[in-house]
Enzyme design. Sequence first.
Site, PDB file in Angstrom:
ATOM      1  N   LYS B  63       6.046   1.104 -16.408  1.00  0.00           N
ATOM      2  CA  LYS B  63       5.551   1.481 -15.076  1.00  0.00           C
ATOM      3  C   LYS B  63       4.033   1.413 -15.076  1.00  0.00           C
ATOM      4  CE  LYS B  63       6.079   5.339 -11.840  1.00  0.00           C
ATOM      5  NZ  LYS B  63       6.709   6.633 -11.633  1.00  0.00           N
ATOM      6  N   SER B 154       9.890   7.074  -7.401  1.00  0.00           N
ATOM      7  CA  SER B 154       8.624   6.376  -7.464  1.00  0.00           C
ATOM      8  C   SER B 154       8.590   5.387  -8.620  1.00  0.00           C
ATOM      9  CB  SER B 154       7.464   7.351  -7.559  1.00  0.00           C
ATOM     10  OG  SER B 154       7.367   7.860  -8.852  1.00  0.00           O
ATOM     11  N   SER B 178      11.208  11.306 -10.317  1.00  0.00           N
ATOM     12  CA  SER B 178      10.816   9.911 -10.127  1.00  0.00           C
ATOM     13  C   SER B 178      11.504   8.913 -11.033  1.00  0.00           C
ATOM     14  CB  SER B 178       9.316   9.749 -10.333  1.00  0.00           C
ATOM     15  OG  SER B 178       8.633  10.599  -9.464  1.00  0.00           O
TER      16      SER B 178
END
Lengths: 159, 510
Positions: B63, B154, B178
């Site tokens: 990420k 997210s 998330s």
Amino acid sequence: MAARAVWLAFRGGLGRRQAFSTKANVQVKARVAERTSPVTHALRFIPQGSGRITVEVIEHLERLALVDFGSREAVARLEKAVAFADRLREVDTDGVEPMESVLEDRCLYLRSDNVAEGNCAEELLQNSHRVMEEYFVAPPGNISLPKLVNKNPSYTAKW
Amino acid sequence: KQGQITPTELCRKCLSRIQRTKFLNAYITVSEEVALKQAEESEKRYKNGRSLGDLDGIPVAVKDNFSTSGIETTCASNMLKGYIPPFNATVVQKLLDQGALLLGKTNLDEFAMGSGSTDGAFGPVKNPWSFSKQYREQKREQRRPKLHREREGSSGGSAAAVSALTCFAALGSDTGGSTRNPAAHCGLVGFKPSYGLVSRHGLIPLVNSMDVPGILTRCVDDTAIVLGVLAGHDPKDSTTVQDPVKPFTLPSLTDVSKLCIGIPKEYLVPELSSEIRSLWSKAADLFESAGAKVIEVSLPHTSYSIVCYHVLCTSEVASNMARFDGLEYGHRCDVSVSTEAMYAATRREGFNDVVRGRILSGNFFLLKENYENYFIKAQKVRRLIANDFVNVFNSGVDILLTPTTLSEAVPFLEFIKEDNRTRSAQDDIFTQAVNMAGLPAVSVPAALSAQGLPVGLQFIGRAFCDQKLLTVARWFEQQVQFPVLQLQGLMDDCSSAFENEKLASVSLKQ
């Protein structure tokens, strides 16, 4: 016993919505219903209109955060956020200590005071837009942001 | 490992698949050259019989809020566009030390704030399942078949990347759900380790007391392998515990009769979709019929967890975002009247509305007159919530079983009707309290909804009992046999490859 009954209600009848309303839900709803409209549920909130954010507060926050609101919607959002946070008042926290970290019952790790790494000034300077020799270049300091003069600040004010 | 495919070939296949799934917008940066170079080195190691371990040569994605040396790290924000960190996050370094191939950095909500991966500076992430055969078949009768869906927590990019078979594992971050939220929407295993087990050094922080690096994979065994690599004390992160950690293989759980599963009654909210409700019930039945004890438990302060999170998160965010002033790194604007003016203008340009809103809210809660009433109060409520869990676990419950999300992924257009904070407040309801208490939790895909979209269920374990949690999750996964994503249009190209290496349901244990 009651718990078992509730448990059975939960597990039985897949199609029946009513069956799934547990006692707990009713309790939560009752608590929340005091502060919000009966139609809403534990998740949603209704802005209470508690303490409008004044211009002084807006200025103060913008000065502290060094971030501007940008629009009236942003102020409205802050008001909603504060109203939402007001729900915390419902909880009884007498005699409860604040919790800073979930690892509070452990000792903080401290390593020995020896230099393990460093000497990477050049690498670090590369990421900055303005450097001179080994310094980061900043505009002159000790000059406060200009105060917002009017009562209704323009949210597109240029600095 | 059995010589069916070399690391370089695998790397190339994954890279070409990334190209073909570009419409998902899962990746912000694809590090092709780096990955290929790593693949070549991995191949050499295999040839010499000196592979580094299970992860050697396996493509992974990270990420974009983890620092990666030499690769742009943006956190999906204009503030950090063009920022190239000079160091690797500890977890990234650990993966690289094991020989994993870093394919790229994945998309997210700006600074990981949000629950839909819709608010980043690089655009929203699309859910691969909205392009799947399973979904399309269900939507046959609809008039607008092109409606795409997001709502992926997210770490949406990481989830989309793993789900679309472009990599085998991805790192996400979990502050309020998330990692687990997108995992549920993309049919993946999303794991949140106990707070303090995995190092946060290099993870650009959102909420220091709740952030954890999360792991997204297609099956629980893979998660266990990755966790074994990542867990452990890190001298650079003083919030990691010093307990010794060894890599482990999950034991096969054949006997669940000694297990006690708790069902928190407060999680049965009216907004929960009936499909997930019935799925939850079926899962409980599954455990019970296998001999486990399934009881109802109570977490009385659940309804306040979102409010509490809201206050604590915005307060910590206000503090953490203060480092972005444009001076040492990141975006800088041209104002040079004064330092403060420069900071203010830089931050206005660099942050989007969501981030700015949270910073301002956080600053409000931290004002002297509000500190006691909001921030300290929220910390007290946090203790109550954490104690709820402790009480439940002390009463003999081993694992809690809850839904992960309120419903399957929702169409993008519907999602953006509400603002970010409202959405987060709604969607994080099941995942959020776990972060407050620092417990491990995992979302396991359970079934496809009537619309053909994945739905997951969450298991919550005791602190630092991650291995036990994953063991139970694995048992459940084996019982459920979740179907594989079939992406239309890509199946024909890759079908031969799939047959050879069983990429579709492959685990890292080859």
